[in-house]
Design a protein around this motif. Structure first.
Motif, PDB file in Angstrom:
ATOM      1  N   LEU A 147      13.201  -3.591  -1.768  1.00  0.00           N
ATOM      2  CA  LEU A 147      12.460  -3.359  -2.729  1.00  0.00           C
ATOM      3  C   LEU A 147      11.471  -4.011  -3.364  1.00  0.00           C
ATOM      4  CD1 LEU A 147      12.431  -1.320  -5.647  1.00  0.00           C
ATOM      5  CD2 LEU A 147      14.043  -2.883  -6.581  1.00  0.00           C
ATOM      6  N   VAL A 148      11.665  -5.210  -3.267  1.00  0.00           N
ATOM      7  CA  VAL A 148      10.597  -6.041  -3.802  1.00  0.00           C
ATOM      8  C   VAL A 148       9.290  -6.283  -2.822  1.00  0.00           C
ATOM      9  CG1 VAL A 148      11.686  -7.542  -5.362  1.00  0.00           C
ATOM     10  CG2 VAL A 148      11.563  -8.352  -2.841  1.00  0.00           C
ATOM     11  N   SER A 149       9.684  -5.832  -1.574  1.00  0.00           N
ATOM     12  CA  SER A 149       8.617  -5.970  -0.314  1.00  0.00           C
ATOM     13  C   SER A 149       7.759  -4.544  -0.093  1.00  0.00           C
ATOM     14  CB  SER A 149       9.208  -6.445   0.894  1.00  0.00           C
ATOM     15  OG  SER A 149      10.140  -5.857   1.488  1.00  0.00           O
ATOM     16  N   LEU A 150       8.238  -3.648  -0.891  1.00  0.00           N
ATOM     17  CA  LEU A 150       7.686  -2.445  -0.578  1.00  0.00           C
ATOM     18  C   LEU A 150       5.999  -2.235  -0.699  1.00  0.00           C
ATOM     19  CD1 LEU A 150      10.042   0.223  -2.779  1.00  0.00           C
ATOM     20  CD2 LEU A 150       9.502   0.234  -0.324  1.00  0.00           C
ATOM     21  N   PRO A 151       5.655  -1.680   0.529  1.00  0.00           N
ATOM     22  CA  PRO A 151       4.073  -1.657   0.499  1.00  0.00           C
ATOM     23  C   PRO A 151       3.687  -0.503  -0.573  1.00  0.00           C
ATOM     24  CG  PRO A 151       4.853  -0.867   2.417  1.00  0.00           C
ATOM     25  CD  PRO A 151       5.923  -1.564   1.598  1.00  0.00           C
ATOM     26  N   ARG A 152       2.643  -0.653  -1.024  1.00  0.00           N
ATOM     27  CA  ARG A 152       1.912   0.518  -2.119  1.00  0.00           C
ATOM     28  C   ARG A 152       2.020   1.797  -1.331  1.00  0.00           C
ATOM     29  NH1 ARG A 152      -0.076  -0.377  -7.013  1.00  0.00           N
ATOM     30  NH2 ARG A 152      -1.419   1.585  -7.991  1.00  0.00           N
ATOM     31  N   ASN A 153       1.866   1.890   0.172  1.00  0.00           N
ATOM     32  CA  ASN A 153       1.638   3.188   0.868  1.00  0.00           C
ATOM     33  C   ASN A 153       2.775   3.462   1.148  1.00  0.00           C
ATOM     34  OD1 ASN A 153       2.240   1.323   2.615  1.00  0.00           O
ATOM     35  ND2 ASN A 153       0.555   1.361   3.869  1.00  0.00           N
ATOM     36  N   ALA A 154       4.085   3.112   0.739  1.00  0.00           N
ATOM     37  CA  ALA A 154       5.294   3.571   1.005  1.00  0.00           C
ATOM     38  C   ALA A 154       5.578   4.554   0.247  1.00  0.00           C
ATOM     39  CB  ALA A 154       6.470   2.532   0.804  1.00  0.00           C
ATOM     40  N   VAL A 155       4.701   4.851  -0.976  1.00  0.00           N
ATOM     41  CA  VAL A 155       4.865   6.025  -1.878  1.00  0.00           C
ATOM     42  C   VAL A 155       4.047   7.040  -1.433  1.00  0.00           C
ATOM     43  CG1 VAL A 155       4.862   6.483  -4.333  1.00  0.00           C
ATOM     44  CG2 VAL A 155       5.540   4.020  -3.854  1.00  0.00           C
ATOM     45  N   ARG A 196      -1.664  -4.813  -1.997  1.00  0.00           N
ATOM     46  CA  ARG A 196      -0.984  -4.485  -0.853  1.00  0.00           C
ATOM     47  C   ARG A 196       0.381  -3.945  -1.211  1.00  0.00           C
ATOM     48  NH1 ARG A 196       0.982  -8.323   3.876  1.00  0.00           N
ATOM     49  NH2 ARG A 196       1.982  -6.796   5.014  1.00  0.00           N
ATOM     50  N   HIS A 197       1.135  -4.499  -2.188  1.00  0.00           N
ATOM     51  CA  HIS A 197       2.631  -4.221  -2.478  1.00  0.00           C
ATOM     52  C   HIS A 197       2.738  -3.403  -3.603  1.00  0.00           C
ATOM     53  CE1 HIS A 197       2.922  -7.911   0.090  1.00  0.00           C
ATOM     54  NE2 HIS A 197       3.900  -7.148   0.455  1.00  0.00           N
ATOM     55  N   LEU A 198       3.839  -2.795  -3.834  1.00  0.00           N
ATOM     56  CA  LEU A 198       3.915  -1.752  -4.921  1.00  0.00           C
ATOM     57  C   LEU A 198       4.258  -2.595  -6.245  1.00  0.00           C
ATOM     58  CD1 LEU A 198       4.365   1.076  -5.907  1.00  0.00           C
ATOM     59  CD2 LEU A 198       6.900   0.875  -5.238  1.00  0.00           C
ATOM     60  N   PHE A 199       4.786  -3.850  -5.784  1.00  0.00           N
ATOM     61  CA  PHE A 199       5.405  -4.890  -7.069  1.00  0.00           C
ATOM     62  C   PHE A 199       4.644  -6.160  -6.740  1.00  0.00           C
ATOM     63  CE2 PHE A 199       8.788  -1.815  -6.642  1.00  0.00           C
ATOM     64  CZ  PHE A 199       8.909  -1.155  -7.635  1.00  0.00           C
ATOM     65  N   PRO A 200       3.289  -6.202  -7.045  1.00  0.00           N
ATOM     66  CA  PRO A 200       2.729  -7.295  -6.419  1.00  0.00           C
ATOM     67  C   PRO A 200       3.233  -8.640  -7.303  1.00  0.00           C
ATOM     68  CG  PRO A 200       1.081  -6.147  -7.718  1.00  0.00           C
ATOM     69  CD  PRO A 200       2.477  -5.372  -7.438  1.00  0.00           C
ATOM     70  N   SER A 201       3.089  -9.844  -6.826  1.00  0.00           N
ATOM     71  CA  SER A 201       3.326 -11.175  -7.777  1.00  0.00           C
ATOM     72  C   SER A 201       2.104 -11.186  -8.842  1.00  0.00           C
ATOM     73  CB  SER A 201       3.335 -12.296  -6.726  1.00  0.00           C
ATOM     74  OG  SER A 201       2.158 -12.528  -6.228  1.00  0.00           O
ATOM     75  N   LEU A 208       6.565  -9.365  -5.789  1.00  0.00           N
ATOM     76  CA  LEU A 208       7.759  -9.844  -6.658  1.00  0.00           C
ATOM     77  C   LEU A 208       8.887 -10.599  -5.844  1.00  0.00           C
ATOM     78  CD1 LEU A 208       8.696  -9.824  -9.677  1.00  0.00           C
ATOM     79  CD2 LEU A 208       9.935  -7.921  -9.023  1.00  0.00           C
ATOM     80  N   THR A 209       9.464 -11.469  -6.298  1.00  0.00           N
ATOM     81  CA  THR A 209      10.498 -12.246  -5.377  1.00  0.00           C
ATOM     82  C   THR A 209      11.724 -11.831  -5.825  1.00  0.00           C
ATOM     83  OG1 THR A 209      10.720 -14.040  -7.070  1.00  0.00           O
ATOM     84  CG2 THR A 209       9.248 -14.330  -5.253  1.00  0.00           C
ATOM     85  N   ARG A 210      12.858 -11.884  -4.806  1.00  0.00           N
ATOM     86  CA  ARG A 210      14.071 -11.641  -5.058  1.00  0.00           C
ATOM     87  C   ARG A 210      14.784 -12.108  -6.307  1.00  0.00           C
ATOM     88  NH1 ARG A 210      18.105 -11.816  -0.140  1.00  0.00           N
ATOM     89  NH2 ARG A 210      17.148 -13.770  -0.118  1.00  0.00           N
ATOM     90  N   VAL A 211      14.636 -13.581  -6.341  1.00  0.00           N
ATOM     91  CA  VAL A 211      14.821 -14.525  -7.448  1.00  0.00           C
ATOM     92  C   VAL A 211      14.542 -13.925  -8.948  1.00  0.00           C
ATOM     93  CG1 VAL A 211      14.730 -16.591  -8.627  1.00  0.00           C
ATOM     94  CG2 VAL A 211      15.063 -16.333  -5.828  1.00  0.00           C
ATOM     95  N   ARG A 212      13.222 -13.643  -8.768  1.00  0.00           N
ATOM     96  CA  ARG A 212      12.631 -13.120 -10.077  1.00  0.00           C
ATOM     97  C   ARG A 212      13.195 -11.642 -10.415  1.00  0.00           C
ATOM     98  NH1 ARG A 212      12.152 -13.762 -14.766  1.00  0.00           N
ATOM     99  NH2 ARG A 212      10.327 -12.917 -15.987  1.00  0.00           N
ATOM    100  N   LEU A 213      13.342 -10.770  -9.586  1.00  0.00           N
ATOM    101  CA  LEU A 213      14.043  -9.629  -9.569  1.00  0.00           C
ATOM    102  C   LEU A 213      15.435  -9.864 -10.278  1.00  0.00           C
ATOM    103  CD1 LEU A 213      14.545  -6.392  -9.298  1.00  0.00           C
ATOM    104  CD2 LEU A 213      15.214  -6.708  -6.916  1.00  0.00           C
ATOM    105  N   PHE A 214      16.158 -10.641  -9.704  1.00  0.00           N
ATOM    106  CA  PHE A 214      17.646 -11.012 -10.178  1.00  0.00           C
ATOM    107  C   PHE A 214      17.539 -11.516 -11.707  1.00  0.00           C
ATOM    108  CE2 PHE A 214      21.111 -13.790 -10.683  1.00  0.00           C
ATOM    109  CZ  PHE A 214      22.350 -13.290  -9.893  1.00  0.00           C
ATOM    110  N   GLN A 215      16.599 -12.260 -11.948  1.00  0.00           N
ATOM    111  CA  GLN A 215      16.499 -12.683 -13.349  1.00  0.00           C
ATOM    112  C   GLN A 215      16.043 -11.621 -14.192  1.00  0.00           C
ATOM    113  OE1 GLN A 215      13.214 -15.620 -12.763  1.00  0.00           O
ATOM    114  NE2 GLN A 215      14.709 -17.429 -12.110  1.00  0.00           N
ATOM    115  N   LEU A 216      15.142 -10.735 -13.873  1.00  0.00           N
ATOM    116  CA  LEU A 216      14.853  -9.616 -14.809  1.00  0.00           C
ATOM    117  C   LEU A 216      15.874  -8.771 -15.063  1.00  0.00           C
ATOM    118  CD1 LEU A 216      11.473  -8.650 -12.931  1.00  0.00           C
ATOM    119  CD2 LEU A 216      11.621  -9.725 -15.454  1.00  0.00           C
TER     120      LEU A 216
END
Length: 290
Positions: A147-155, A196-201, A208-216
């Motif tokens: 999820l967090v590493s999805l490139p924007r062009n994956a959509v 580049r990514h759908l969910f950029p940092s 976005l990191t996995r750790v931040r996703l977990f926290q959110l």
């Protein structure tokens, strides 16, 4: 640490397409064993047997993973002609049962979505992003890393699918429901067209990191009145699979959606459903109250 470990990990990456997280876990396991025994290439059966004592405090699943890494490492050494024998038969063989995944009820899922939708009503980027993340975890069953590493062009623009790169670099098409599509459209409209990514940092240099996703997600759970300890990206993936199975989904279809290489991994959800049925009988059957 020995170059043999590096060579082994390079083989896993090149020939088996092992994921980065898998390679990191194997490196930790092998380097930890090397700290205990010295150079693994020279270790004998007696030395490997001693790991059973050194690792006696570990959970069965952790011990099984470490032993698996060592067995594969010594098989590699034999294949490469670096050892004539394989001492890994002396390793302990723990019996580990795959634990049933933690679950969220339909009511808890509804509470999470109600809170996320309420917060996203104002179209602030952070709240809309959280709603999209929740929709894709529960609505499409993505792994956190996927999820967090999805490139924007994956959509894609029109097709209701995402192109997801899973474990081992394997790609699969994942359906996206109408709710998730609507949330995605809101998120894409808020900007980030050059990312580049759908969910950029926040810095814009990565995602976005996995750790931040977990926290959110845990923060959202607390605001929704749910114990934060019950919620994680993987728990939402489990809920996606379990609730689909309850609704009549075929196990092979579920395997494809989850990106499991082996149907045995998917079969854990049949046990989850069976456990739910047993609990129902114990709670509702007339003899349960006698």
């Amino acid at each position: 640490m020995s170059s043999d470990i590096d060579s082994f990990l390079a083989m896993l990456a090149a020939e088996r397409g092992a994921a980065a997280n898998t390679l990191a876990a194997y490196r930790r396991d092998l380097e930890g064993a090397e700290e205990q025994l010295g150079a693994l290439i020279a270790a004998d059966g007696v030395a490997l047997a001693s790991l059973g004592t050194a690792w006696s405090h570990l959970a069965p699943a952790s011990l099984a993973r470490k032993c698996s890494a060592l067995r594969q490492f010594y098989a590699f050494l034999q294949d490469e002609g670096l050892r004539a024998d394989d001492p890994s038969g002396s390793l302990p063989r723990p019996r580990s049962r795959r634990p049933l995944p933690r679950l969220l009820s339909h009511a808890e899922i509804a509470a999470l979505f109600a809170r996320a939708e309420e917060e996203a009503a104002g179209d602030r980027a952070e709240t809309v992003r959280l709603l999209v993340l929740l929709e894709l975890l529960y609505g499409s069953g993505l792994r956190a890393t996927e999820l967090v590493s999805l490139p924007r062009n994956a959509v894609p623009r029109d097709a209701p699918f995402l192109t997801v790169t899973g474990k081992g670099g394997q790609q699969r098409m994942v359906p996206v429901g109408a709710r998730a599509q609507a949330a995605l459209a809101r998120w894409l409209a808020l900007g980030g067209a050059g990312a580049r990514h759908l969910f950029p940092s926040r810095a814009g240099t990565g995602h976005l990191t996995r750790v931040r996703l977990f926290q959110l997600l845990r923060e959202l759970a607390g605001r929704a009145g749910i114990d934060p300890e019950k919620v994680s990206p993987h728990v939402l993936r489990h809920a996606f699979a379990t609730h689909l199975l309850e609704g009549g989904a075929d196990l092979r279809v579920l395997q494809t959606l989850l990106g499991h290489a082996d149907i045995a991994t998917t079969q854990i959800y049949t046990h989850v459903d069976s456990a739910r049925l047993v609990a129902l009988v114990n709670a509702r059957h007339p003899l349960a109250r006698s």
